[in-house]
Design a protein around this motif. Structure first.
Motif, PDB file in Angstrom:
ATOM      1  N   GLY A 141       0.668  -1.222   0.060  1.00 51.77           N
ATOM      2  CA  GLY A 141       0.326  -0.132   0.313  1.00 51.77           C
ATOM      3  C   GLY A 141       0.937   1.016  -0.091  1.00 51.77           C
ATOM      4  O   GLY A 141       2.193   1.183  -0.014  1.00 51.77           O
ATOM      5  N   GLU A 142       0.427   2.503  -0.288  1.00 53.78           N
ATOM      6  CA  GLU A 142       0.751   3.750  -0.514  1.00 53.78           C
ATOM      7  C   GLU A 142       1.163   4.228   0.827  1.00 53.78           C
ATOM      8  O   GLU A 142      -0.184   4.207   1.631  1.00 53.78           O
ATOM      9  N   LYS A 143       1.866   5.651   1.129  1.00 53.81           N
ATOM     10  CA  LYS A 143       2.346   5.388   2.501  1.00 53.81           C
ATOM     11  C   LYS A 143       1.978   5.165   3.507  1.00 53.81           C
ATOM     12  O   LYS A 143       1.657   4.870   4.990  1.00 53.81           O
ATOM     13  N   LEU A 144       2.493   3.603   3.380  1.00 56.93           N
ATOM     14  CA  LEU A 144       2.245   2.637   4.780  1.00 56.93           C
ATOM     15  C   LEU A 144       3.266   3.598   5.144  1.00 56.93           C
ATOM     16  O   LEU A 144       2.897   2.916   7.318  1.00 56.93           O
ATOM     17  N   TRP A 145       4.335   4.242   6.245  1.00 57.98           N
ATOM     18  CA  TRP A 145       4.692   4.653   7.489  1.00 57.98           C
ATOM     19  C   TRP A 145       3.845   6.114   7.928  1.00 57.98           C
ATOM     20  O   TRP A 145       4.636   5.809   9.362  1.00 57.98           O
ATOM     21  N   GLU A 146       2.791   6.071   7.291  1.00 59.52           N
ATOM     22  CA  GLU A 146       1.747   6.446   7.887  1.00 59.52           C
ATOM     23  C   GLU A 146       0.679   5.987   8.287  1.00 59.52           C
ATOM     24  O   GLU A 146       0.291   6.070   9.263  1.00 59.52           O
ATOM     25  N   THR A 147       0.330   5.010   7.893  1.00 64.96           N
ATOM     26  CA  THR A 147      -0.318   4.286   8.292  1.00 64.96           C
ATOM     27  C   THR A 147      -0.107   3.623   9.511  1.00 64.96           C
ATOM     28  O   THR A 147      -0.219   2.804  10.239  1.00 64.96           O
ATOM     29  N   ASP A 148       1.150   2.499   9.241  1.00 62.79           N
ATOM     30  CA  ASP A 148       1.756   1.754   9.869  1.00 62.79           C
ATOM     31  C   ASP A 148       3.108   1.556  10.025  1.00 62.79           C
ATOM     32  O   ASP A 148       4.067   1.231   9.201  1.00 62.79           O
ATOM     33  N   ASP A 149       3.734   2.762  10.571  1.00 66.70           N
ATOM     34  CA  ASP A 149       5.003   3.478  10.403  1.00 66.70           C
ATOM     35  C   ASP A 149       5.778   1.490  11.445  1.00 66.70           C
ATOM     36  O   ASP A 149       7.054   1.969  10.580  1.00 66.70           O
ATOM     37  N   GLU A 150       5.798   1.414  12.301  1.00 65.41           N
ATOM     38  CA  GLU A 150       5.748   0.176  12.811  1.00 65.41           C
ATOM     39  C   GLU A 150       6.561  -1.040  11.966  1.00 65.41           C
ATOM     40  O   GLU A 150       7.404  -1.349  11.559  1.00 65.41           O
ATOM     41  N   ARG A 151       5.810  -1.400  10.924  1.00 62.59           N
ATOM     42  CA  ARG A 151       5.341  -1.871   9.850  1.00 62.59           C
ATOM     43  C   ARG A 151       6.842  -1.846   8.850  1.00 62.59           C
ATOM     44  O   ARG A 151       7.284  -2.749   8.730  1.00 62.59           O
ATOM     45  N   TYR A 152       5.592  -0.523   8.426  1.00 61.58           N
ATOM     46  CA  TYR A 152       7.026  -0.425   7.382  1.00 61.58           C
ATOM     47  C   TYR A 152       8.634  -0.440   7.752  1.00 61.58           C
ATOM     48  O   TYR A 152       9.607  -0.603   7.139  1.00 61.58           O
ATOM     49  N   ASP A 153       9.085   0.259   8.774  1.00 61.26           N
ATOM     50  CA  ASP A 153      10.404   0.025   9.803  1.00 61.26           C
ATOM     51  C   ASP A 153      10.972  -1.474   8.858  1.00 61.26           C
ATOM     52  O   ASP A 153      12.016  -1.715   8.615  1.00 61.26           O
ATOM     53  N   PHE A 154      10.053  -1.743   9.848  1.00 61.67           N
ATOM     54  CA  PHE A 154      10.283  -3.066   9.677  1.00 61.67           C
ATOM     55  C   PHE A 154      10.455  -4.053   8.274  1.00 61.67           C
ATOM     56  O   PHE A 154      11.428  -4.839   8.242  1.00 61.67           O
ATOM     57  N   LEU A 155       9.441  -3.775   6.773  1.00 62.17           N
ATOM     58  CA  LEU A 155       9.705  -4.598   6.164  1.00 62.17           C
ATOM     59  C   LEU A 155      10.488  -3.717   5.375  1.00 62.17           C
ATOM     60  O   LEU A 155      11.954  -4.120   4.117  1.00 62.17           O
ATOM     61  N   ALA A 156      10.697  -2.193   5.342  1.00 61.28           N
ATOM     62  CA  ALA A 156      12.372  -1.435   4.770  1.00 61.28           C
ATOM     63  C   ALA A 156      13.477  -1.343   5.297  1.00 61.28           C
ATOM     64  O   ALA A 156      14.407  -1.125   4.457  1.00 61.28           O
ATOM     65  N   LYS A 157      13.276  -1.898   6.894  1.00 58.16           N
ATOM     66  CA  LYS A 157      14.660  -1.604   7.637  1.00 58.16           C
ATOM     67  C   LYS A 157      14.910  -2.816   7.999  1.00 58.16           C
ATOM     68  O   LYS A 157      16.645  -3.855   7.506  1.00 58.16           O
ATOM     69  N   VAL A 158      14.258  -3.446   8.789  1.00 61.94           N
ATOM     70  CA  VAL A 158      15.141  -4.445   9.979  1.00 61.94           C
ATOM     71  C   VAL A 158      15.413  -5.638   9.509  1.00 61.94           C
ATOM     72  O   VAL A 158      15.718  -5.820   9.225  1.00 61.94           O
ATOM     73  N   GLU A 159      13.788  -5.902   8.509  1.00 63.01           N
ATOM     74  CA  GLU A 159      14.436  -7.414   7.526  1.00 63.01           C
ATOM     75  C   GLU A 159      15.115  -6.947   6.643  1.00 63.01           C
ATOM     76  O   GLU A 159      16.105  -8.793   6.551  1.00 63.01           O
ATOM     77  N   PRO A 160      15.486  -5.773   5.939  1.00 64.25           N
ATOM     78  CA  PRO A 160      16.200  -6.745   4.802  1.00 64.25           C
ATOM     79  C   PRO A 160      17.625  -6.284   5.739  1.00 64.25           C
ATOM     80  O   PRO A 160      18.508  -7.249   5.166  1.00 64.25           O
ATOM     81  N   ALA A 161      17.560  -5.643   7.140  1.00 70.03           N
ATOM     82  CA  ALA A 161      18.818  -5.623   7.423  1.00 70.03           C
ATOM     83  C   ALA A 161      19.495  -7.753   7.996  1.00 70.03           C
ATOM     84  O   ALA A 161      20.508  -8.000   8.222  1.00 70.03           O
ATOM     85  N   GLN A 162      17.970  -8.208   8.755  1.00 68.49           N
ATOM     86  CA  GLN A 162      17.678  -9.172   9.683  1.00 68.49           C
ATOM     87  C   GLN A 162      18.782 -10.155   7.997  1.00 68.49           C
ATOM     88  O   GLN A 162      19.340 -10.941   8.179  1.00 68.49           O
ATOM     89  N   ARG A 163      18.426 -10.066   7.293  1.00 75.10           N
ATOM     90  CA  ARG A 163      18.232 -11.124   5.837  1.00 75.10           C
ATOM     91  C   ARG A 163      20.161 -10.854   5.795  1.00 75.10           C
ATOM     92  O   ARG A 163      20.275 -12.202   4.898  1.00 75.10           O
TER      93      ARG A 163
END
Length: 301
Positions: A141-163
Motif C-alpha cells: 500500500g501507499e504511504k505505509l509509513w503513515e498508516t503503520d510506521d512500525e510495519r514500514y520500518d520492519f519491512l523496509a529496514k529491519v528485515e533487510p538488515a536481518q537478511r
C-alpha cells in the motif's frame, strides 16, 4: 571475554598440553563478552582515536562489515578504513539498505562513493521481493509509513538488515552512531552487543558533529548535497527535514513523532514480535494437527 570449555576425547588427544589453538583439532571454547569485560574494553577504547579503534576491530573480529546509510559519520569511517596505515588488509565490505524511499541525492552519493573507493564491495539490500517503489506499494500500500510506521520500518529496514546479516554471516558491524547525535544515542558505547548477539562497533561514538565535519573537509570526502540545504542526518525523503543549528543532529528525522530510531538499532519492534508470535502460533497449530492425525491413524489401525 569469558571462556567456556567443552571437554571431549579429542581435547585430550589433540591438545595434551591443555591448550588449543586455531590450528588445533581440539574443540575450542565458546567466546563471548561478559558485562565486566565489555565495560573494561570500552574504558580502554575510550582513550583511543577512531583510527586506533578501527585497528583494534580489524584484529579482534572476523566477518566484520560496515553498515551505512552514507551519512557523514559513516562516510568518515569508510575513508578511514580505505586509508588506514596498518599491515592487516582492512577488507571491510559495506551493507546499504535501499528502502526505495531515499532522496535522489543519497542515491547519487552512493555512485560517487563507488567511484571514490573502487575497492569497496557494497552489498545493497532492498525490501524483500521489491525492486522498485511501485513494487513495494503494490504489495503493502501507499504511504505505509503513515498508516503503520512500525510495519514500514520492519519491512523496509529491519528485515533487510536481518537478511543481510544472515546471508553474509555477519558477526560484527561498524556503525556511524555517535553520542552527540541525540535521542537514544546519548549513552552508546564503542562496543555493544545487541539482543541477537550481534556485536556493534561505534568507532566515532565520542566525536562531535564538528569533529566529523573537520575530518570530512580535511580529507575531501564526498558528501550528500542535502547537507548544504540544512540537513544533517538524512534518511527517507518522507521522514527527514532540515534542522536548525540549535537542534539535535537527528531532530529532523520523524519530526513531531517522538521517534529517533527506525528499529535497526532498537530492541525488536512490536511488529517483529507480532510476526514471531504468529509464527509460534502457526507451529503450535501444525503440531496439534500432526498429533491429532497420528491419534486418528492409531485408532483406525
Amino acid at each position: 571475554m569469558a571462556f567456556r570449555q567443552r571437554s571431549s576425547s579429542s581435547d585430550r588427544d589433540g591438545a595434551e598440553s591443555g591448550y588449543a589453538s586455531g590450528s588445533s583439532t581440539a574443540s575450542l571454547p565458546d567466546v563471548y563478552f561478559t558485562r565486566p569485560h565489555l565495560k573494561f574494553v570500552n574504558a580502554q577504547l575510550n582513550r583511543l582515536e577512531p583510527q586506533e579503534v578501527l585497528k583494534w576491530c580489524l584484529t579482534s573480529f572476523p566477518q566484520l562489515y560496515q553498515t551505512s546509510a552514507f551519512g557523514l559519520t559513516g562516510l568518515a569511517i569508510m575513508d578511514m578504513v580505505a586509508n588506514i596505515d596498518f599491515p592487516i588488509n582492512p577488507d571491510i565490505e559495506c551493507i546499504f539498505l535501499d528502502t526505495l524511499y531515499h532522496f535522489p541525492q543519497t542515491m547519487d552519493l552512493v555512485e560517487k562513493v563507488k567511484q571514490r573507493y573502487p575497492q569497496l564491495k557494497l552489498h545493497i539490500y532492498k525490501p524483500q521481493g521489491c525492486e522498485t517503489t511501485a513494487d513495494f506499494e503494490t504489495k503493502f500500500g501507499e504511504k505505509l509509513w503513515e498508516t503503520d510506521d512500525e510495519r514500514y520500518d520492519f519491512l523496509a529496514k529491519v528485515e533487510p538488515a536481518q537478511r543481510a546479516y544472515r546471508e553474509l554471516d555477519v558477526k560484527a558491524v561498524l556503525t556511524g552512531r555517535r553520542k552527540t547525535q541525540g535521542g537514544k544515542r546519548g549513552d552508546i558505547d564503542i562496543v555493544e552487543v545487541d539482543d541477537a548477539g550481534l556485536i556493534k562497533l561505534n568507532p566515532l561514538a565520542n566525536w562531535s558533529f564538528k569533529q566529523v565535519q573537520a575530518y570530512i573537509k580535511e580529507h575531501d570526502v564526498p558528501t550528500n548535497d542535502l547537507l548544504d540545504q540544512g540537513y544533517r542526518s538524512v534518511g527517507d525523503w518522507h521522514s527527514t527535514q532540515p534542522v536548525t543549528d540549535s537542534e539535535d543532529e537527528r531532530a529532523g528525522r520523524w519530526k513531531g513523532k517522538g521517534k529517533t530510531e527506525c528499529g535497526i538499532h532498537n530492541k525488536r519492534s512490536r511488529y517483529a514480535m507480532f510476526l514471531q508470535e504468529q509464527e509460534e502460533q502457526r507451529q503450535r497449530e501444525l503440531s496439534e494437527a500432526i498429533s491429532k492425525g497420528l491419534n486418528i491413524s492409531a485408532v483406525g489401525s
